[in-house]
Design a protein around this motif. Structure first.
Motif, short mmCIF file in Angstrom:
data_model
loop_
_atom_site.label_atom_id
_atom_site.label_comp_id
_atom_site.label_asym_id
_atom_site.label_seq_id
_atom_site.Cartn_x
_atom_site.Cartn_y
_atom_site.Cartn_z
N MET A 67 45.74 34.34 33.18
CA MET A 67 44.99 34.38 34.43
C MET A 67 45.04 32.99 35.07
O MET A 67 44.71 32.00 34.41
CB MET A 67 43.53 34.76 34.15
CG MET A 67 42.72 34.98 35.42
SD MET A 67 40.94 34.80 35.14
CE MET A 67 40.72 33.06 35.56
N VAL A 75 36.06 39.19 35.61
CA VAL A 75 36.49 37.84 35.98
C VAL A 75 35.43 37.28 36.91
O VAL A 75 34.85 38.00 37.72
CB VAL A 75 37.86 37.89 36.71
CG1 VAL A 75 38.20 36.55 37.33
CG2 VAL A 75 38.96 38.30 35.72
N TRP A 109 37.65 34.11 32.65
CA TRP A 109 37.91 35.48 32.22
C TRP A 109 36.91 35.77 31.11
O TRP A 109 36.85 35.04 30.13
CB TRP A 109 39.34 35.55 31.72
CG TRP A 109 39.93 36.91 31.54
CD1 TRP A 109 39.30 38.11 31.62
CD2 TRP A 109 41.31 37.19 31.22
NE1 TRP A 109 40.19 39.12 31.38
CE2 TRP A 109 41.44 38.59 31.14
CE3 TRP A 109 42.44 36.40 31.00
CZ2 TRP A 109 42.65 39.21 30.84
CZ3 TRP A 109 43.63 37.00 30.71
CH2 TRP A 109 43.75 38.40 30.63
N PHE A 124 47.09 37.39 37.84
CA PHE A 124 47.44 37.61 36.44
C PHE A 124 48.96 37.67 36.33
O PHE A 124 49.61 38.35 37.13
CB PHE A 124 46.84 38.92 35.92
CG PHE A 124 45.35 38.83 35.72
CD1 PHE A 124 44.82 38.56 34.46
CD2 PHE A 124 44.48 39.00 36.79
CE1 PHE A 124 43.45 38.47 34.29
CE2 PHE A 124 43.11 38.91 36.61
CZ PHE A 124 42.59 38.64 35.35
#
Length: 326
Positions: free
Chosen positions: A182, A224, A216, A192
């Protein structure tokens, strides 16, 4: 709506230096105490912390310094390796830092006579965040103002590089999603990447700038969170590319966002140090207002304990800890 008054830290520890960044190790280290590292203008200090909430024989907090590494330049970010173990022989501490000279440093020590420092070069601007691959710790990902996210092997070679559209602010690996990375950009977008195909597979949009920090959720892979502008934002990545929830948090631009490691509804944000203080807010997704407010004269860094609802920020020659309710 009336805001709660700021709460004093639950615990404070004195330090030798101004603290730019502080990180609890998110990994099980084989020790009953938690590994913690902080970075200042010249040094990285590694130690262990134990709190009365986890051991009734401890009064307040018990801190033990393990090692001080001469760093030579101000420390801007720290990441722990899952290979740090205190219950093996020889013991091993391994962490990676980002310095103000745009270089990464891989620090390894057996806490006796053997210490190793490897400098990794390649970024052409400041490095904002870095993370170890959480299962085996054989790779490190870093993001920079040079508009790249780079993946490094421990020998210093690069195995991948992603070109970003704006400065990279945060990079996260999830232990349950080892082949995804991420990456959050200052432009307000979180992407991502699939590390096998090296392609972007999903993007989220905060609709706001500057995005300064994203995380995350360890306890729930579909969550998120980030801070952008004055607000915090939380996504459910299975539902929409736009935040599910978004609220104003800090009067001055928000600086950091971190999920609690023990509760998927709990997270902390910090604001920029203002004329007097930097604000720490602890939020719970079920509550419209912050559940706790703290403040520090020059707050820097933000990290949660691995098993307690406790977070730490750095200050001028001190570490400040706040315990919150679950």
């Amino acid at each position: 709506m009336k805001q709660e008054p700021a709460r004093s830290p639950s615990y404070a520890l004195p330090c030798e230096d101004y603290v730019h960044v502080v990180e609890f190790s998110p990994f099980e280290s084989g020790s009953p105490a938690s590994l913690i590292a902080y970075g200042g203008n010249q040094f990285v200090v590694v130690g262990t912390c134990r709190f009365q909430e986890e051991d009734t024989e401890v009064e307040g907090v018990e801190y033990c310094a393990l090692r001080m590494f001469l760093h030579g330049v101000p420390v801007q970010a720290i990441a722990w390796s899952p290979e740090s173990r205190l219950d093996s022989l020889p013991q091993q501490i391994r962490l990676c830092t980002a310095g103000a000279d745009k270089k990464l440093r891989l620090l390894t020590s057996d806490l006796r006579e053997r210490s190793d420092l490897r400098v990794m070069e390649g970024h052409t601007n400041y490095i904002n965040h870095l993370n170890f691959e959480p299962r085996e710790g054989k790779q490190i990902a870093s993001v920079s103002d040079d508009h790249t996210c780079r993946v490094w092997e421990l020998d210093g070679s690069q195995s991948a590089s992603f070109l970003l559209r704006s400065p990279g602010m945060s990079v996260c690996w999830h232990p349950e999603e080892a082949f995804k990375l991420m990456v959050a950009e200052k432009s307000g977008v979180v992407r991502f990447y699939d590390l096998v195909t090296q392609q972007a597979i999903l993007s989220l949009d905060s609709g706001q700038t500057p995005l300064m920090s994203a995380d995350w959720c360890l306890a729930n892979t579909i969550k998120v969170g980030a801070v952008a502008g004055n607000d915090w934002a939380v996504w459910d990545i299975t539902r929409s590319s736009y935040p599910q929830e978004k609220r104003p948090a800090h009067v001055d631009c928000a600086q950091r966002f971190r999920w609690s490691r023990v509760n998927e509804k709990l997270f902390a944000t910090t604001g920029y140090p203002g004329k007097i203080n930097s604000q720490l807010l602890i939020h719970h997704l079920g509550h419209p207002q912050p559940v706790m407010i703290g403040s520090a004269s020059v707050g820097a860094g933000l990290s949660w304990h691995r098993t307690l609802p406790l977070c730490v920020i750095g200050g001028d020659r001190k570490l400040l800890f706040w315990m919150t309710e679950m």
